[in-house]
Design a protein around this motif. Sequence first.
Motif, PDB file in Angstrom:
ATOM      1  N   LYS B  16       0.852  -1.191   0.000  1.00 27.68           N
ATOM      2  CA  LYS B  16       0.000   0.000   0.000  1.00 27.68           C
ATOM      3  C   LYS B  16       0.882   1.231   0.000  1.00 27.68           C
ATOM      4  O   LYS B  16       1.767   1.375   0.830  1.00 27.68           O
ATOM      5  CB  LYS B  16      -0.916   0.031   1.229  1.00 27.68           C
ATOM      6  N   GLN B  17       0.599   2.068  -0.951  1.00 29.46           N
ATOM      7  CA  GLN B  17       1.420   3.260  -1.133  1.00 29.46           C
ATOM      8  C   GLN B  17       0.546   4.490  -0.961  1.00 29.46           C
ATOM      9  O   GLN B  17      -0.567   4.536  -1.458  1.00 29.46           O
ATOM     10  CB  GLN B  17       1.972   3.194  -2.545  1.00 29.46           C
ATOM     11  N   PHE B  18       1.053   5.437  -0.218  1.00 25.27           N
ATOM     12  CA  PHE B  18       0.303   6.691  -0.071  1.00 25.27           C
ATOM     13  C   PHE B  18       1.039   7.800  -0.784  1.00 25.27           C
ATOM     14  O   PHE B  18       2.253   7.775  -0.902  1.00 25.27           O
ATOM     15  CB  PHE B  18       0.140   7.062   1.401  1.00 25.27           C
ATOM     16  N   HIS B  22      -0.135  16.500  -1.463  1.00 24.87           N
ATOM     17  CA  HIS B  22      -0.998  16.410  -2.626  1.00 24.87           C
ATOM     18  C   HIS B  22      -1.460  17.774  -3.080  1.00 24.87           C
ATOM     19  O   HIS B  22      -1.798  18.613  -2.273  1.00 24.87           O
ATOM     20  CB  HIS B  22      -2.216  15.565  -2.272  1.00 24.87           C
ATOM     21  N   ARG B  24      -4.202  20.166  -4.586  1.00 26.40           N
ATOM     22  CA  ARG B  24      -5.647  20.132  -4.508  1.00 26.40           C
ATOM     23  C   ARG B  24      -6.301  21.045  -5.533  1.00 26.40           C
ATOM     24  O   ARG B  24      -7.490  21.243  -5.500  1.00 26.40           O
ATOM     25  CB  ARG B  24      -6.106  20.566  -3.119  1.00 26.40           C
ATOM     26  N   LEU B  77      -7.414  -2.160   4.717  1.00 30.97           N
ATOM     27  CA  LEU B  77      -7.352  -2.984   3.503  1.00 30.97           C
ATOM     28  C   LEU B  77      -8.240  -4.210   3.662  1.00 30.97           C
ATOM     29  O   LEU B  77      -8.937  -4.623   2.739  1.00 30.97           O
ATOM     30  CB  LEU B  77      -5.912  -3.419   3.228  1.00 30.97           C
ATOM     31  N   ILE B  78      -8.209  -4.795   4.862  1.00 31.38           N
ATOM     32  CA  ILE B  78      -9.013  -5.997   5.088  1.00 31.38           C
ATOM     33  C   ILE B  78     -10.502  -5.673   5.072  1.00 31.38           C
ATOM     34  O   ILE B  78     -11.320  -6.449   4.597  1.00 31.38           O
ATOM     35  CB  ILE B  78      -8.609  -6.664   6.421  1.00 31.38           C
ATOM     36  N   SER B  79     -10.851  -4.496   5.574  1.00 32.77           N
ATOM     37  CA  SER B  79     -12.275  -4.156   5.605  1.00 32.77           C
ATOM     38  C   SER B  79     -12.768  -3.607   4.273  1.00 32.77           C
ATOM     39  O   SER B  79     -13.964  -3.421   4.088  1.00 32.77           O
ATOM     40  CB  SER B  79     -12.551  -3.148   6.715  1.00 32.77           C
ATOM     41  N   GLY B  80     -11.850  -3.324   3.349  1.00 33.07           N
ATOM     42  CA  GLY B  80     -12.271  -2.871   2.028  1.00 33.07           C
ATOM     43  C   GLY B  80     -12.351  -1.371   1.892  1.00 33.07           C
ATOM     44  O   GLY B  80     -12.711  -0.866   0.836  1.00 33.07           O
ATOM     45  N   VAL B  81     -12.031  -0.641   2.952  1.00 24.85           N
ATOM     46  CA  VAL B  81     -12.061   0.813   2.861  1.00 24.85           C
ATOM     47  C   VAL B  81     -10.971   1.291   1.900  1.00 24.85           C
ATOM     48  O   VAL B  81     -11.192   2.169   1.072  1.00 24.85           O
ATOM     49  CB  VAL B  81     -11.862   1.446   4.251  1.00 24.85           C
ATOM     50  N   LEU B  82      -9.811   0.678   2.007  1.00 23.75           N
ATOM     51  CA  LEU B  82      -8.710   0.995   1.090  1.00 23.75           C
ATOM     52  C   LEU B  82      -8.520  -0.179   0.142  1.00 23.75           C
ATOM     53  O   LEU B  82      -8.841  -1.324   0.479  1.00 23.75           O
ATOM     54  CB  LEU B  82      -7.412   1.223   1.868  1.00 23.75           C
ATOM     55  N   GLN B  83      -8.006   0.108  -1.015  1.00 22.21           N
ATOM     56  CA  GLN B  83      -7.666  -0.954  -1.962  1.00 22.21           C
ATOM     57  C   GLN B  83      -6.144  -1.031  -2.076  1.00 22.21           C
ATOM     58  O   GLN B  83      -5.473  -0.003  -2.112  1.00 22.21           O
ATOM     59  CB  GLN B  83      -8.269  -0.649  -3.338  1.00 22.21           C
ATOM     60  N   ASP B  85      -2.303  -1.519  -3.517  1.00 21.94           N
ATOM     61  CA  ASP B  85      -1.631  -1.172  -4.770  1.00 21.94           C
ATOM     62  C   ASP B  85      -0.929  -2.386  -5.360  1.00 21.94           C
ATOM     63  O   ASP B  85      -0.503  -2.374  -6.503  1.00 21.94           O
ATOM     64  CB  ASP B  85      -0.618  -0.053  -4.525  1.00 21.94           C
ATOM     65  N   THR B  88      -2.975  -9.232  -3.064  1.00 24.42           N
ATOM     66  CA  THR B  88      -4.420  -9.376  -2.931  1.00 24.42           C
ATOM     67  C   THR B  88      -4.797  -9.610  -1.479  1.00 24.42           C
ATOM     68  O   THR B  88      -4.027 -10.153  -0.691  1.00 24.42           O
ATOM     69  CB  THR B  88      -4.950 -10.588  -3.727  1.00 24.42           C
TER      70      THR B  88
END
Lengths: 289, 251
Positions: B16-18, B22, B24, B77-83, B85, B88
Motif C-alpha cells: 500500500k502506497q500513499f 498532494h 488540490r 485494507l481488510i475491511s475494504g475501505v482501502l484498496q 496497490d 491481494t
Amino acid sequence: MAGQSDQLVKPGSGRGLLDVYGDRFLLKLLVRKEIKVRYRGSVLGLLWSYVKPLVQFLIYFVALGIFLNLQRGTPNYAIYLFAGIVLVNFFTESLSNATRSIVDNRDLIRKIYLPRELFPVSTVWVSAAHFLPQLLVLIGACLVVGWTPSILQLAAVVLIFGMVAVLATGLGLMFGAVNVYFRDSENIVDMIVMVVTWASPVLYVWSMVERVMGPWFWVYQLNPMTVAVEVFHWAFWEPTLKADQLVADTMPPDLLTVWLPVAMLVTLAVLFLGQLTFRRLAIHFAQEL
Amino acid sequence: MTSHGNVAISCVGLRKQFVLRHTRSLKEALVWLVKGRKGDLSKKFLALKDVSLEVKQGETVALMGLNGSGKSTLLKLISGVLQPDGGTVRTRGRVAGLIEVGAGFHHDLSGRDNVYLNGAILGMTEKQIDNMFDSIVEFSEIGEFIDTEVKFYSSGMYLRLAFSIAVHTDPEVFLIDEILAVGDEPFQRKCIAKIKELADLGKTLFVVSHDLDLVATVCERGVLLEHGQVIMDGDVHDVVSELRRRSLTET
Ligand SMILES: Nc1ncnc2c1ncn2[C@@H]1O[C@H](COP(=O)(O)OP(=O)(O)OP(=O)(O)O)[C@@H](O)[C@H]1O
Ligand SMILES: [Mg+2]
C-alpha cells in the motif's frame, strides 16, 4: 447470511449502483437523516422547501412577467414559469448536493466500507422529497386555471421526473467523484446550476431561441434539461390554455417523437459515464479525503 | 471451539502506497501538465510492503507495532475501505470493522436514530436491528438517554453505544482498532468479556491495540508490524515480549 459466506471474496469491490438497490434500507435511513439534520432547529422545517421556490417565482414573475411584460405574449405565464422553476430546482438541488456528498461524508467513507454511490443517490432522493410537495402546489395552481391533462401528459410527468433524477445522479456521481481530488468541481457545478435556469426555456419561450439560432436550434434541444422543461410545459401549461390561445408554435416541433427519446439517450449516456468515472475514482476515496 | 480449518482472512504480498503532499487545485495540475510533467507533484510513501498473512476462522490475532507501522492501514485494507496497490486481500464471511467507534454516528440525531443508522451502515437489516434494539440499549447501559441527541452524550456513553451496536452486528470476522482504551473500568471489563465471548463462539478476531497486557489476555496469536512489514508472527506472549524488548532498546 450463510449463502455468500463460504467463499473468499475481495473486500471493497462492489457493483456500483446495483449495490445501492440492494441497500435500500440504508438508503432510506440516509435520506431520513439528511432531511432531519437539514431542518433541525428550524421552526418552519420542511415548509422552507415551499417558501424558497415561491420567493424565486415571485421575483421572476414580477421582473420578467410584469416589468419586461413577458406575460402579454405568453398566456398563463405564471403556470409556465412555475412549472419550469420547480423542475429546474429539483435538478440543481440534486446536482449541487450530490457533488458535495462524497466530501461531506468523508468521516464515514474514510472508516467504513459502503457502496459509495449511496451518498449521491441519497441526496437526489432528498431533493425529490422537496420537489414532490412543490409539484402538488403546481398541480393545485393548474387545476385552478382549468387543467385537463391527458393520460399521456400525466405519464410524461412521471417519466420526466425519472429522467431528471437519473440525469442529476449521473452528473452528481461524476462531479462528486472528481470533487474528492479537485475541489474546483464544486465551482464548476455552481456555474452549471447558474446557467441551467437560463439555458432552458424556463423564463422565456422556446420560439425566441429559435428565432435567434435558426438552423442551429437543434444544439439547444440537445440539452436534456431543455427537453425536460418543454415536456413539463406540455404536460402542465399547454392543457390550461384555451383553444384560441393555442398557436402553431406553442410547443417545439418533434418534441415527443424525436427530442424526448434523444434526451433519454443522452441522460442514460451521462449516467453510464458518471458511474464509470465514479467507479474508477472511488478506489482511492478513503485515502484522498 | 470451532474447527480452525477455513481461511478467514488471506493477505498475499500486500503493498500500500500513499501519496504525500498532494495538490488540490486544478490550476496546479494543469500548470504541471503544460510544463511537460516536470518534477513530481507528489511524494510517495510505502505504508505496507509485501505483507502476507493468513488468519484461520476462529483465530484471535493481535496486530502490534509502534505508531505509524501500518496497523490501521492493514485493517482498512481488510475491511475494504482501502484498496491495495499490489498483492491481494480476500476475506470469508461478513467482516465488521471497528476501525473507529462511532464513525457512522451523527451528532444531531438521537441515540435511537443512530442505532438504526449505524446498524445499517455495519450491514444489519431492519429486522435484525428491530430484534436487537433492546439488547443493544441494555448492553450499553444508556438507559433513558437513548432518545437524547448523541452530541449531549459523554464520550464514554458515546463509546458504549457504538461498541454495543458493533458487537451486536454479529459478523464472522471482527476487526478492532484501538477502541478498548476508552470507557470506564467496569465497562471496559464488560467489553473484554464480550470480546472473549465472541472468540469462544468461534468468531475470528483481529485486534489492534497498544495495551499489550490486554491483548495478551484476549488473543492467542500475535503479529508484529514494523515499517509496513511483518517481522514476527507467533504466540502472542512471545510477540509481546519481543515488542517490549525492542521498545526498551530503542529508548
Ligand atoms: N490517507 C493517508 N494518506 C497518506 N498517508 C497515510 C494515510 N493513511 C496513513 N498514512 C501513513 O501510513 C503510515 C501508517 O499509518 P497507520 O495509520 O497504518 O499506522 P498505525 O500502525 O495504525 O499507527 P498508530 O499506532 O499510531 O495507530 C503512517 O506513516 C501514515 O502517515
Ligand atoms: Mg492506527
